[in-house]
Design an enzyme around this catalytic site. Structure first.
Site, mmCIF file in Angstrom:
data_model
loop_
_atom_site.group_PDB
_atom_site.id
_atom_site.type_symbol
_atom_site.label_atom_id
_atom_site.label_comp_id
_atom_site.label_asym_id
_atom_site.label_seq_id
_atom_site.Cartn_x
_atom_site.Cartn_y
_atom_site.Cartn_z
ATOM 1 N N THR A 181 0.833 -1.210 0.000
ATOM 2 C CA THR A 181 0.000 0.000 0.000
ATOM 3 C C THR A 181 0.864 1.255 0.000
ATOM 4 O O THR A 181 1.912 1.295 0.639
ATOM 5 C CB THR A 181 -0.905 -0.010 1.243
ATOM 6 O OG1 THR A 181 -1.699 -1.193 1.212
ATOM 7 C CG2 THR A 181 -1.813 1.204 1.293
ATOM 8 N N GLY A 220 2.557 -2.762 8.328
ATOM 9 C CA GLY A 220 2.846 -3.039 9.726
ATOM 10 C C GLY A 220 4.335 -3.322 9.892
ATOM 11 O O GLY A 220 4.964 -3.865 8.995
ATOM 12 N N GLU A 463 -6.206 -5.802 3.952
ATOM 13 C CA GLU A 463 -6.295 -7.040 3.175
ATOM 14 C C GLU A 463 -7.438 -6.960 2.170
ATOM 15 O O GLU A 463 -8.039 -7.954 1.827
ATOM 16 C CB GLU A 463 -6.469 -8.243 4.099
ATOM 17 C CG GLU A 463 -5.772 -9.488 3.574
ATOM 18 C CD GLU A 463 -4.409 -9.163 2.994
ATOM 19 O OE1 GLU A 463 -3.519 -8.784 3.756
ATOM 20 O OE2 GLU A 463 -4.267 -9.269 1.773
#
Ligand code: DCC
Ligand code: FAD
Length: 613
Positions: A181, A220, A463
């Site tokens: 992303t 993350g 996701e």
């Protein structure tokens, strides 16, 4: 000394008409798995919370031996060191810590569990999860490392790359993330701007985030933890854009943990939840990596820069599909945890009277409280069981894919996309209902429910954002409807589009027949899918282009994907409850639960069901 159980709770439990062990064994995959699930946290707590004497350790060690020989690698000296290292610090709640302190506490616990998992040689992914979950109840800073980083290596890497990189990940010689992303794009992958330009002279890729919107944003562990990324970028070779490919990109120095040259990286700041996960941003200023760093299982770049395309350009998406299965399953278990807390609370909380002067009752006695909780207990079972059914489908399809047979890929993508959206939305509303069922105390962080919500509700976004995932599934369902319209053969999973009929035998004064329930959900799904297809074709008949007609029908297309998931869930629940080999009392209860789930669903979507008669 045994824990004293609240008398109201003990009384409620004593009234069970079935043996809970039957259910627990079923949910965890059998008595052996359940014992291990219970053993591991108990082992760790014992290690941490009591004075560890050598005899204790030997007993545990022997205890482990009788369980699984693979603990042989356990050495007592390491046990002592780990216990001492952690015991001194002990458990601290992160609820009233600053974000920095909470991250550090989570990191400390995560590093401890990583060490112990290696020392105990825990190979099973589920067992690793059980072990970690006890210690790092919130977002684990290594979450991406455990799942998407290793999955990407396993599914996108060549055998040589797996041999080279996976041991580094397994032993934490590197800590990874999955960086796809960007600030400007999360959903529309074809819009990703990060480039990987092939330099044929030096046989290297030059990685670049040319614009502010191309900065990687959200991954993350990117903020502080990770020193390597599996990074997705647009491959450019011989002047041609060859689409999104995956690359092994070192981010930070393995010794100093400082960003490497050309790398700007940091944390994106506080979030709605997930406080102990360092989601980060990354900018690349013409960073060079060797040609061998492109994950080349499916597509390749030869030394001279020739791009060898994959047999199927969707194979690069497999890590996302795999992880969607994790999310589908975890949603059901998150709701299970929340409704367990709320149900126990409702057994011990006495508030108000039903009969004036009769004394305050357990709030579980209120019909409204039962409706709030029992529907969520049923939903948790439904989601957990449907996730198992979906995973069985995935495993059989994936083994075919590994032999090069990709025919099931579109069905898998549609199933994972729609079930991920359905389960996470159902989980989000369900957990919130459980929180509110606990009144003021549900609003306390100490209840545990708020964090379950704020951490897990992000699964509606990550996701694959849920609406977008429904539309992805609708592409497949609409194609099947078009094929059904032409009388063509359909994939097994959607054959009901041609066969579903509403021949309900139950009459209203009878106890509803389970097969009628499945038929009703099947017919509702078939009707909604065909309605969406009709609206799409109406759009085309109005002269709209394919994409404009798609947008025109998109609200119904989303509904079609959710109706499909709801049918899949109800069918899986009923079929698995009937076929699970329970004793009579347990099976009767479970089929009652399945009916409650299905009939509650009909009430919540009564518009659909009334419309289809
Ligand atoms: C809980 C534990 C906590 C643990 C801790 C958890 C921490 C959080 C971790 C989060 C990690 C992330 O979020 S990682 C980032 C996740 N990001 C995403 O999922 C991005 C979602 N977006 C996409 O997948 C894509 O952009 C699409 C599919 C939406 C649109 O892409 P597109 O290229 O425009 O594709 P599109 O034209 O729609 O379709 C092209 C064809 O490809 C097919 N296709 C598209 N995707 C796939 C796929 N995955 N597999 C197979 N096939 C696919 C389509 O069906 C279609 O086939 P046909 O119909 O033409 O035949
Ligand atoms: C907690 C968390 C952890 C994350 N971890 C990672 C990670 O580790 N690695 C990583 O790469 N990413 C990660 N992400 C990013 C995540 O994958 C993206 O946020 C997600 O893919 C959604 O993309 P977006 O944020 O650009 O939202 P958008 O796509 O911009 O969505 C905004 C709105 O636009 C709508 N929309 C978008 N496209 C369409 C369409 N075609 N049709 C109809 N409506 C549309 C959506 O439905 C939504 O309502 C994480 C995100 C969160 C919240």
């Amino acid at each position: 000394m045994g824990k004293s159980v609240n008398p109201d709770l003990a009384k409620a439990r004593s009234q069970a008409t079935f043996d809970p062990a039957n259910l627990t064994n079923y949910l965890y995959g059998g008595p052996e798995k359940l014992r291990r699930k219970r053993y591991l946290p108990a082992f760790v707590f014992k290690e941490l919370c009591t004075e560890m004497s050598l005899t204790d350790l030997c007993l545990i060690f022997l205890g482990l031996l009788t369980h699984v020989s693979d603990y042989l690698g356990l050495t007592l000296s390491i046990e002592n060191m780990a216990a001492k290292e952690y015991k001194e610090e002990g458990f601290k709640s992160t609820d009233d810590m600053s974000r920095e302190e909470a991250y550090e506490e989570s990191m400390r616990r995560a590093v401890y569990t990583n060490k112990r998992v290696l020392q105990l040689n825990l190979q099973d992914q589920e067992e690793q999860y059980y072990f970690r979950e006890i210690f790092v109840p919130g977002a684990n800073p290594f979450a991406l490392h455990y799942v998407m980083f290793k999955d990407a290596i396993n599914t996108q890497g060549t055998e040589d790359q797996i041999q080279k990189w996976l041991p580094l990940a397994e032993t934490y010689a590197v800590t990874g993330t999955y960086a796809q992303t960007e600030l400007g794009h999360g959903t529309f992958l074809r819009g990703l701007e990060t480039t990987a330009e092939y330099d044929v002279q030096r046989e290297e890729f030059i990685l670049n985030t040319p614009t502010i919107t191309s900065s990687k944003f959200w991954p993350g562990a990117l903020g502080k933890t990770a020193n390597v990324a599996i990074l997705n970028a647009k491959l450019i070779t011989k002047g041609r854009n060859c689409g999104m490919q995956s690359f092994w990109v070192p981010l930070r120095h393995l010794e100093t943990h400082q960003p490497l040259p050309g790398i700007t990286v940091g944390d994106i700041g506080p979030k709605f939840g997930y406080h102990t996960s360092d989601n980060g941003f990354l900018q690349l200023n013409r960073v060079r990596i060797p040609r061998e760093n492109m994950l080349m299982r499916y597509s390749k770049v030869l030394q001279d820069g020739t791009f060898v395309p994959p047999e199927n350009d969707r194979l690069v998406y497999v890590p996302m599909t795999q992880f969607r299965f994790v999310v589908i399953g975890r949603s059901g278990w998150t709701l299970a945890k929340a409704v367990t807390v709320a149900t126990r609370y409702s057994a011990v909380r006495r508030q108000s009277e039903i009969t004036p002067g009769g004394g305050e009752v357990q709030i579980l006695d209120f019909q409204t409280q039962q409706h709030k909780l029992f529907t969520q207990i049923a939903s948790a079972y439904a989601m957990i069981i449907a996730a198992k059914a979906a995973k069985d489908l995935y495993d059989s399809a994936f083994s075919k894919m590994e032999k090069g047979n990709l025919e099931d890929l579109p069905m898998l993508h549609a199933l994972t996309s729609s079930m991920k959206a359905f389960n996470t939305w159902e989980m989000a509303t369900g957990v919130e209902q459980c929180r509110m069922a606990c009144g003021g105390h549900g609003y306390l962080l100490a209840s545990g429910i708020p964090q379950m919500y704020t951490d897990m509700v992000s699964a509606c976004t990550y996701e694959g954002e849920n609406t977008v995932m429904c539309l992805q599934a609708a592409r497949f369902l609409n194609k099947c409807q078009e094929a059904a319209n032409k009388g063509e053969r359909l994939p097994q999973l959607t054959r009901f589009l041609q066969t579903s009929r509403l021949n309900i035998s139950s009459s209203l004064d009878q106890d509803v027949d389970l097969n009628d329930i499945i038929a009703a959900y099947e017919f509702r799904a078939a009707t909604v899918i065909s309605e969406a297809n009709a609206r799409l074709n109406a759009g085309l008949a109005m002269g709209k282009s394919q994409s404009e007609a798609w947008n025109y029908a998109s609200q119904l297309l989303v509904k079609a994907a959710l109706a499909f998931s709801h049918w899949f869930t109800v069918r899986a629940l009923i079929e698995n409850m009937r076929g699970a080999g329970f004793d009579n009392s347990t099976e009767t209860l479970l089929l009652q639960l399945a009916k409650l789930y299905a009939l509650d669903g009909m009430l919540r979507y009564s518009g659909d069901f009334r419309k289809v008669g």
